[in-house]
Design a protein around this motif. Structure first.
Motif, PDB file in Angstrom:
ATOM      1  N   TRP A  49       0.840  -1.260   0.010  1.00 51.75           N
ATOM      2  CA  TRP A  49      -0.157   0.168   0.102  1.00 51.75           C
ATOM      3  C   TRP A  49       0.829   1.206  -0.170  1.00 51.75           C
ATOM      4  CZ3 TRP A  49      -0.116   3.437   3.946  1.00 51.75           C
ATOM      5  CH2 TRP A  49      -0.996   4.836   3.753  1.00 51.75           C
ATOM      6  N   ARG A 303      -9.455  -0.719  10.572  1.00 44.68           N
ATOM      7  CA  ARG A 303      -8.002  -0.863  10.517  1.00 44.68           C
ATOM      8  C   ARG A 303      -7.787  -2.116  11.371  1.00 44.68           C
ATOM      9  NH1 ARG A 303      -8.827   2.871   7.402  1.00 44.68           N
ATOM     10  NH2 ARG A 303      -8.123   4.964   7.495  1.00 44.68           N
ATOM     11  N   CYS A 372      -9.819   8.551   1.754  1.00 43.51           N
ATOM     12  CA  CYS A 372      -9.942   8.375   0.311  1.00 43.51           C
ATOM     13  C   CYS A 372      -9.163   9.082  -0.724  1.00 43.51           C
ATOM     14  CB  CYS A 372     -11.355   8.993   0.050  1.00 43.51           C
ATOM     15  SG  CYS A 372     -11.941   8.749  -1.561  1.00 43.51           S
TER      16      CYS A 372
HETATM   17  C1  HEM Z   1     -18.550  10.658  -2.816  1.00 43.93           C
HETATM   18  C2  HEM Z   1     -17.499  10.127  -3.271  1.00 43.93           C
HETATM   19  C3  HEM Z   1     -16.611   9.065  -2.501  1.00 43.93           C
HETATM   20  C4  HEM Z   1     -17.017   8.577  -0.950  1.00 43.93           C
HETATM   21  C5  HEM Z   1     -17.971   9.084  -0.094  1.00 43.93           C
HETATM   22  C6  HEM Z   1     -15.627   7.852  -0.880  1.00 43.93           C
HETATM   23  C7  HEM Z   1     -15.469   7.461   0.484  1.00 43.93           C
HETATM   24  C8  HEM Z   1     -14.322   6.590   0.896  1.00 43.93           C
HETATM   25  C9  HEM Z   1     -13.979   6.077   1.957  1.00 43.93           C
HETATM   26  C10 HEM Z   1     -14.695   6.253   3.640  1.00 43.93           C
HETATM   27  C11 HEM Z   1     -12.854   5.389   2.191  1.00 43.93           C
HETATM   28  C12 HEM Z   1     -12.039   4.612   3.390  1.00 43.93           C
HETATM   29  C13 HEM Z   1     -11.210   5.753   4.116  1.00 43.93           C
HETATM   30  C14 HEM Z   1     -10.630   5.324   5.235  1.00 43.93           C
HETATM   31  O1  HEM Z   1     -10.675   4.360   5.318  1.00 43.93           O
HETATM   32  O2  HEM Z   1      -9.976   5.968   6.089  1.00 43.93           O
HETATM   33  C15 HEM Z   1     -12.288   5.277   0.784  1.00 43.93           C
HETATM   34  C16 HEM Z   1     -11.218   4.956   0.229  1.00 43.93           C
HETATM   35  C17 HEM Z   1     -10.842   4.919  -1.138  1.00 43.93           C
HETATM   36  N1  HEM Z   1     -11.424   5.428  -2.087  1.00 43.93           N
HETATM   37 FE1  HEM Z   1     -13.139   6.738  -1.963  1.00 43.93          FE
HETATM   38  N2  HEM Z   1     -14.836   7.779  -1.703  1.00 43.93           N
HETATM   39  C18 HEM Z   1     -15.607   8.297  -2.785  1.00 43.93           C
HETATM   40  C19 HEM Z   1     -15.056   8.453  -4.095  1.00 43.93           C
HETATM   41  C20 HEM Z   1     -13.918   8.017  -4.774  1.00 43.93           C
HETATM   42  C21 HEM Z   1     -13.459   7.924  -6.011  1.00 43.93           C
HETATM   43  C22 HEM Z   1     -14.032   8.930  -7.047  1.00 43.93           C
HETATM   44  C23 HEM Z   1     -12.178   7.272  -6.091  1.00 43.93           C
HETATM   45  C24 HEM Z   1     -11.422   7.102  -7.326  1.00 43.93           C
HETATM   46  C25 HEM Z   1     -11.574   7.309  -8.514  1.00 43.93           C
HETATM   47  C26 HEM Z   1     -11.852   6.606  -4.583  1.00 43.93           C
HETATM   48  C27 HEM Z   1     -10.766   5.976  -4.552  1.00 43.93           C
HETATM   49  C28 HEM Z   1     -10.655   5.346  -3.121  1.00 43.93           C
HETATM   50  C29 HEM Z   1      -9.464   4.549  -2.987  1.00 43.93           C
HETATM   51  C30 HEM Z   1      -8.506   3.983  -4.032  1.00 43.93           C
HETATM   52  C31 HEM Z   1      -9.341   4.092  -1.655  1.00 43.93           C
HETATM   53  C32 HEM Z   1      -8.440   3.328  -0.703  1.00 43.93           C
HETATM   54  C33 HEM Z   1      -7.522   4.243  -0.270  1.00 43.93           C
HETATM   55  C34 HEM Z   1      -6.363   3.690   0.349  1.00 43.93           C
HETATM   56  O3  HEM Z   1      -6.392   2.710   0.921  1.00 43.93           O
HETATM   57  O4  HEM Z   1      -5.399   4.119   0.322  1.00 43.93           O
HETATM   58  N3  HEM Z   1     -12.846   7.070  -4.083  1.00 43.93           N
HETATM   59  N4  HEM Z   1     -13.214   6.324  -0.137  1.00 43.93           N
END
Ligand code: HEM
Length: 388
Positions: A49, A303, A372
């Motif tokens: 990661w 986590r 995110c």
């Molecule tokens: C309104 C839209 C979105 C919401 C509400 C959202 C919400 C979240 C949340 C709550 C997490 C977990 C964070 C944590 O564990 O602290 C997450 C992780 C992630 N999201 Fe989003 N997300 C959104 C849009 C997107 C978009 C548009 C993308 C990519 C194009 C994306 C890619 C990712 C990725 C790759 C992770 C994992 C990050 C990591 O582990 O480093 N998300 N998202």
């Protein structure tokens, strides 16, 4: 299922876990087999990661996303035509499946550089089929819940082979079409190909004891990220839009303010939707934040402790391998942090009202180094503009 988890409710403890002592909790504890799509940002365990996140973060800066506004706008125009057409023929329409068409088209355009016509295509596109497979739980998910970590140990991919094959083939085709080099589309695939021009990706050394982790950006690694940008981006954006439209319908005073703001901002920018115009929609941003306070989508945050961890100031030790859960829904509806929490009130997010709020009282996008990565890719604005 079979393993006790610790649910955290104290915001200071949450801050320790998600931010201050992140090194103990850099795993999400949901990894699966490395073959196939396992090495993606969301599911990968901490060593992998760290390298991925370090390298992919620069492609999600607002500067890079600004270059993709034209892709969102193009799909937005098409989507408005569809909505106009529906309005001529029908009095009512279910909104979630409708906005899914828009987010599927935009994510496909931004992530893979594909012009898939999910908007006017009334037949099920291949993406819809893949989506059904990804989001339909199977017995493999249950096995992982009963025996956490088993998929990783046995190198099992939770998805049927059509899914990795689809993303691998897709990425291969797009890379071939671009002769392995970035073009002027400026989408994620271009940005990834640019990254690939450095043949080796180097993870940062955090301490002297750390082994440097390096990783070659193979087609498989790219396919795994394409998969996660699609899976994490498309459904979250669609649900946010659906909830936002629902909230606006239930709160006409808020809706009127949004419409007035859009009219005002469009007039200022010669009726053109630009990145700058979107940034000027300050009230809409508050509505967006309040929507995700009211209806957070990712529940719970997870986590997994990498080592034994004594919670500061408490006589509690989280054991290595223990799963720690945090509930954005619980926190964001707690009157300690949001008075009268069942009221939909965008003004909670005015700078005055949010200034004294605890850093972990709003977790719609998670927080800390593993939050995110796509939170600035705010697809939502366009659809609301269209509907206004
Ligand atoms: C309104 C839209 C979105 C919401 C509400 C959202 C919400 C979240 C949340 C709550 C997490 C977990 C964070 C944590 O564990 O602290 C997450 C992780 C992630 N999201 Fe989003 N997300 C959104 C849009 C997107 C978009 C548009 C993308 C990519 C194009 C994306 C890619 C990712 C990725 C790759 C992770 C994992 C990050 C990591 O582990 O480093 N998300 N998202």
């Amino acid at each position: 299922m079979t393993t006790p988890c610790l649910l955290l409710r104290d915001l200071d403890v949450i801050k320790h876990v998600l931010i201050k002592d992140f090194d103990y909790f850099s795993d999400r504890g949901v990894s699966f087999g490395e073959k196939g799509l396992g090495n993606n940002l969301f599911h990968s365990d901490s060593d992998m990661w760290r390298v991925l996140r370090n390298r992919f973060t620069p492609i999600f800066t607002t500067g890079k996303l600004k270059n993709m506004v034209y892709l969102l706008s193009k799909s937005g125009d098409k989507f408005i035509e569809l909505v106009d057409d529906i309005c001529q023929k029908q009095k009512e329409h279910e909104v979630h499946s409708l906005v899914q068409k828009y987010t599927m088209a935009t994510i496909s355009a931004c992530a893979f550089g594909l012009e898939v016509d999910t908007i006017s295509d009334t037949h099920n596109s291949i993406f819809t089929k893949i989506d059904n497979i990804i989001f339909t739980p199977t017995y493999i998910d249950e096995i992982d819940m009963m025996y956490p970590g088993v998929l990783r140990k046995l190198n099992i991919d939770p998805f049927p082979k059509e899914v990795p094959e689809f993303f691998e083939q897709l990425v291969k085709t797009v890379i071939e079409q671009r002769n392995g080099k970035p073009t002027d589309r400026k989408d994620f695939m271009d940005l990834i190909l640019k990254l690939r021009q450095d043949s080796k990706l180097q993870g940062p050394k955090r301490t002297e004891k750390d082994n440097e982790t390096s990783l070659e950006l193979t087609d498989d690694i790219i396919a795994a990220q394409a998969f996660v940008f699609y899976a994490a981006g498309y459904e979250t954006s669609a649900s946010t839009m659906a909830f936002m439209l629902y909230a606006l319908a239930k709160n006409p005073d808020v809706q009127n303010k949004v419409i007035a703001e859009v009219d005002r901002v469009l007039a200022k920018y010669d009726d053109k939707l630009s990145f700058e115009a979107l940034n000027d929609l300050k009230y809409m941003e508050k509505v967006f934040n309040e929507t995700l306070r009211f209806y957070p989508l990712v529940e719970p945050l997870q986590r997994n402790a990498k080592r034994d961890y004594k919670i500061p100031g408490m006589n509690v030790t989280v054991r290595k391998g223990q799963m720690v859960l945090i509930s954005p829904l619980g926190i964001q509806h707690d009157e300690k942090y949001y008075p009268n929490p069942e009221k939909f009130d965008p003004e909670r997010f005015s700078s005055e009202n949010s200034s004294g709020r605890h850093a972990c009282a709003y977790l719609a996008f998670g927080t800390g180094p593993r939050n995110c990565i796509g939170k600035f890719l705010d697809l939502t604005s366009f659809i609301i503009l269209g509907n206004c």
